[in-house]
Design a protein around this motif. Structure first.
Motif, PDB file in Angstrom:
ATOM      1  N   UNK A  20      10.055  34.279  48.147  1.00 55.35           N
ATOM      2  CA  UNK A  20       9.442  33.114  47.507  1.00 55.35           C
ATOM      3  C   UNK A  20       7.920  33.164  47.408  1.00 55.35           C
ATOM      4  N   UNK A  21       7.260  33.914  48.256  1.00 60.09           N
ATOM      5  CA  UNK A  21       5.805  33.995  48.158  1.00 60.09           C
ATOM      6  C   UNK A  21       5.295  35.279  48.811  1.00 60.09           C
ATOM      7  N   UNK A  22       3.983  35.418  48.938  1.00 57.33           N
ATOM      8  CA  UNK A  22       3.382  36.680  49.369  1.00 57.33           C
ATOM      9  C   UNK A  22       2.969  36.701  50.841  1.00 57.33           C
ATOM     10  N   UNK A  23       3.436  35.722  51.603  1.00 59.79           N
ATOM     11  CA  UNK A  23       3.130  35.708  53.042  1.00 59.79           C
ATOM     12  C   UNK A  23       4.232  36.420  53.825  1.00 59.79           C
ATOM     13  N   UNK A  24       3.826  37.332  54.678  1.00 60.84           N
ATOM     14  CA  UNK A  24       4.742  38.219  55.401  1.00 60.84           C
ATOM     15  C   UNK A  24       4.375  38.144  56.883  1.00 60.84           C
ATOM     16  N   UNK A  25       5.235  37.506  57.686  1.00 58.99           N
ATOM     17  CA  UNK A  25       4.983  37.487  59.132  1.00 58.99           C
ATOM     18  C   UNK A  25       5.406  38.810  59.724  1.00 58.99           C
ATOM     19  N   UNK A  26       4.434  39.580  60.167  1.00 57.27           N
ATOM     20  CA  UNK A  26       4.747  40.868  60.766  1.00 57.27           C
ATOM     21  C   UNK A  26       5.355  40.671  62.158  1.00 57.27           C
ATOM     22  N   UNK A  27       6.045  41.695  62.632  1.00 55.71           N
ATOM     23  CA  UNK A  27       6.733  41.597  63.920  1.00 55.71           C
ATOM     24  C   UNK A  27       5.752  41.477  65.081  1.00 55.71           C
ATOM     25  N   UNK A  28       6.091  40.600  65.992  1.00 53.15           N
ATOM     26  CA  UNK A  28       5.434  40.527  67.300  1.00 53.15           C
ATOM     27  C   UNK A  28       6.535  40.516  68.352  1.00 53.15           C
ATOM     28  N   UNK A  29       6.291  41.157  69.467  1.00 52.21           N
ATOM     29  CA  UNK A  29       7.292  41.174  70.531  1.00 52.21           C
ATOM     30  C   UNK A  29       7.250  39.832  71.254  1.00 52.21           C
ATOM     31  N   UNK A  30       8.310  39.036  71.099  1.00 45.59           N
ATOM     32  CA  UNK A  30       8.285  37.680  71.628  1.00 45.59           C
ATOM     33  C   UNK A  30       8.546  37.627  73.137  1.00 45.59           C
ATOM     34  N   UNK A  31       9.287  38.621  73.663  1.00 40.61           N
ATOM     35  CA  UNK A  31       9.725  38.628  75.076  1.00 40.61           C
ATOM     36  C   UNK A  31      10.479  37.332  75.384  1.00 40.61           C
ATOM     37  N   UNK A  32      11.357  36.927  74.463  1.00 39.15           N
ATOM     38  CA  UNK A  32      12.077  35.666  74.622  1.00 39.15           C
ATOM     39  C   UNK A  32      13.593  35.853  74.633  1.00 39.15           C
ATOM     40  N   UNK A  33      14.054  37.101  74.724  1.00 43.73           N
ATOM     41  CA  UNK A  33      15.482  37.310  74.895  1.00 43.73           C
ATOM     42  C   UNK A  33      15.915  36.894  76.290  1.00 43.73           C
ATOM     43  N   UNK A  34      17.213  36.750  76.504  1.00 45.82           N
ATOM     44  CA  UNK A  34      17.716  36.422  77.840  1.00 45.82           C
ATOM     45  C   UNK A  34      17.667  37.673  78.726  1.00 45.82           C
ATOM     46  N   UNK A  35      17.934  37.484  80.004  1.00 44.55           N
ATOM     47  CA  UNK A  35      17.889  38.623  80.927  1.00 44.55           C
ATOM     48  C   UNK A  35      18.943  39.668  80.578  1.00 44.55           C
ATOM     49  N   UNK A  36      20.010  39.248  79.886  1.00 48.74           N
ATOM     50  CA  UNK A  36      21.033  40.209  79.465  1.00 48.74           C
ATOM     51  C   UNK A  36      20.917  40.526  77.966  1.00 48.74           C
ATOM     52  N   UNK A  37      19.706  40.315  77.414  1.00 51.15           N
ATOM     53  CA  UNK A  37      19.334  40.795  76.079  1.00 51.15           C
ATOM     54  C   UNK A  37      20.063  40.107  74.925  1.00 51.15           C
ATOM     55  N   UNK A  38      20.397  38.835  75.163  1.00 48.75           N
ATOM     56  CA  UNK A  38      20.980  38.022  74.113  1.00 48.75           C
ATOM     57  C   UNK A  38      19.899  37.168  73.441  1.00 48.75           C
ATOM     58  N   UNK A  39      20.232  36.596  72.302  1.00 48.71           N
ATOM     59  CA  UNK A  39      19.348  35.654  71.620  1.00 48.71           C
ATOM     60  C   UNK A  39      19.275  34.369  72.442  1.00 48.71           C
ATOM     61  N   UNK A  40      18.073  33.876  72.670  1.00 49.81           N
ATOM     62  CA  UNK A  40      17.883  32.649  73.447  1.00 49.81           C
ATOM     63  C   UNK A  40      17.700  31.445  72.517  1.00 49.81           C
ATOM     64  N   UNK A  41      17.860  30.242  73.075  1.00 51.63           N
ATOM     65  CA  UNK A  41      17.590  29.015  72.314  1.00 51.63           C
ATOM     66  C   UNK A  41      16.127  28.957  71.893  1.00 51.63           C
ATOM     67  N   UNK A  42      15.251  29.530  72.728  1.00 51.04           N
ATOM     68  CA  UNK A  42      13.831  29.549  72.410  1.00 51.04           C
ATOM     69  C   UNK A  42      13.527  30.312  71.137  1.00 51.04           C
ATOM     70  N   UNK A  43      14.211  31.422  70.923  1.00 50.18           N
ATOM     71  CA  UNK A  43      14.018  32.185  69.687  1.00 50.18           C
ATOM     72  C   UNK A  43      14.432  31.370  68.476  1.00 50.18           C
ATOM     73  N   UNK A  44      15.514  30.622  68.609  1.00 44.84           N
ATOM     74  CA  UNK A  44      15.972  29.778  67.506  1.00 44.84           C
ATOM     75  C   UNK A  44      14.901  28.738  67.171  1.00 44.84           C
ATOM     76  N   UNK A  45      14.351  28.096  68.195  1.00 39.53           N
ATOM     77  CA  UNK A  45      13.318  27.072  67.994  1.00 39.53           C
ATOM     78  C   UNK A  45      12.051  27.663  67.384  1.00 39.53           C
ATOM     79  N   UNK A  46      11.622  28.811  67.891  1.00 39.07           N
ATOM     80  CA  UNK A  46      10.403  29.466  67.400  1.00 39.07           C
ATOM     81  C   UNK A  46      10.526  29.820  65.924  1.00 39.07           C
TER      82      UNK A  46
END
Length: 408
Positions: A20-46
């Protein structure tokens, strides 16, 4: 019409998809996965917050394809053990507001800290230099069978991403991770079909791309983040990068994000003043690529003003502007700029005044991770957050992991 209207224009990709437009959020390491490397609720909110902020494309922090090969302790992994329900929730949030969200798939190779991986792998048994042996064990050379297994893991993770509702894939081929290691003659000293000539060294990334494409189909966006060069003696050069980009473009790659450097030779050190003033790192190389390939090009690093972003796209040298850290402080920066607001980034140099302390706490990385954590908790970013508080929080929350090499 706003003077920044060019940034609000849609962009068509080679696969037929439109962002839709020319803005591209490049990857940043969020360090927000769970201890067993699953998607966390925090990632969903972010990512819900970022999707509402107006970017055309969001790139996730690196999602690992092998839980036995992690770059950081709380990386998310997409494999047979992944909770696909949480992946779908992440995708739904990240693609709201007609936003594209592409999963950045990665394997760290030898850049896997010894604290979490005592047996790292690489194309060749070449250890990292410059004192990095404190953090990383020497790697062992991958077998041909293991190489094909890793390619299969990329394909599996890509299919999971598409099935869950993400709108694209980005292969992480930069910053000294495994794809980058295969491309570099310094790190890849193999004598078989995977090493030697640049044609052989690019075979790994070409096979990954083809395996992903076979799973996701011809009309699904697949891009790559690739170094313009490693800036390292005996490493991957601009000439070789050009050859790889042209080869992948011919295969149908949808977008190239241009970056540079690795853990041993970070690209952002020694950036010329003229480059800083233009705000766009690597833009000269990107402009050259624009003349040679069909796919769009984005550069990330240095953009700090609406005017600098608009000028870079209007010049025709790039197609999208990559921004990362500014979005941890101003998540709605794209929306504001498209409205015509002359937004300035709140990113600024961070220091306690003690260089050794800054480095020990990796202040320029962890401070921004803490901003992402605030957004993930439903809070507002805190641009004036005290740097000493940040250091203390890093040390107390992470312990020995605070001293592990990390990249935002």
């Amino acid at each position: 019409m706003s003077e920044f209207a060019v940034l609000g224009q849609a962009l068509d990709l080679p696969c037929g998809h439109q962002v839709k437009n020319r803005f591209f959020k490049s990857a940043m390491s969020e360090i927000l996965g769970t201890v067993d490397h699953q998607v966390s609720k925090g990632l969903v909110t972010l990512y819900q917050r970022w999707a509402e902020g107006g970017c055309g494309v969001l790139i996730t922090g690196n999602v690992m394809v092998d839980r036995n090969a992690l770059g950081e302790p709380r990386n998310v992994v997409f494999d047979e053990q992944t909770d696909v329900g949480m992946v779908a929730k992440w995708a739904a949030a990240a693609t709201s507001n007609n936003t594209d969200c592409w999963v950045q798939l990665n394997h760290p190779g030898k850049q896997s800290p010894k604290a979490i991986n005592p047996d790292p792998v690489s194309p060749s048994a070449v250890p990292l230099g410059k004192g990095l042996d404190k953090f990383f064990n020497p790697p062992r050379e991958l077998t041909d069978k293991e190489i094909w297994e890793i390619i299969g893991k990329y394909a599996f993770a890509a299919k999971m991403s598409k099935d869950a509702g993400f709108s694209g894939i980005q292969i992480h081929g930069a910053h000294g991770y495994l794809v980058s290691q295969f491309l570099s003659p310094h790190h890849n000293r193999r004598q078989d079909q995977w090493g030697g000539s640049i044609e052989n060294r690019m075979r790994f990334v070409k096979e990954i791309y083809q395996a992903i494409r076979n799973e996701v189909g011809a009309d699904f966006p697949v891009g790559i983040k690739l170094n313009s060069a490693d800036f390292q003696r005996g490493g991957f050069t601009e000439e070789e990068s050009t050859q790889v980009i042209q080869a992948l473009d011919a295969m149908g790659m949808d977008l190239f994000e241009i970056s540079g450097g690795n853990y041993e030779s970070p690209a952002m050190t020694g950036v010329k003043q003229s480059t800083k003033e233009r705000e766009a790192y690597f833009i000269e190389f990107a402009a050259k690529m624009k003349q040679l390939i069909k796919a769009p090009v984005v550069v990330t690093g240095g953009f700090r003003s609406a005017q600098g972003m608009a000028d870079a796209v209007a010049s025709g040298e790039i197609d999208m502007v990559g921004i990362a850290r500014p979005l941890t402080l101003q998540p709605d920066m794209p929306k504001q700029i498209i409205k015509g607001v002359n937004v300035k980034s709140q990113v600024k140099p961070l220091t306690t005044g003690v260089k050794a302390l800054d480095q020990a706490g990796m202040l320029e990385i962890t401070w921004y991770e803490q901003q992402m954590a605030r957004i993930a908790e439903g809070k507002q970013p805190k641009p004036n957050m005290n740097v000493y508080w940040s250091i203390v929080r890093t040390m107390t929350s992470n312990g020995i992991q605070a001293f592990q090499k990390r990249r935002a």
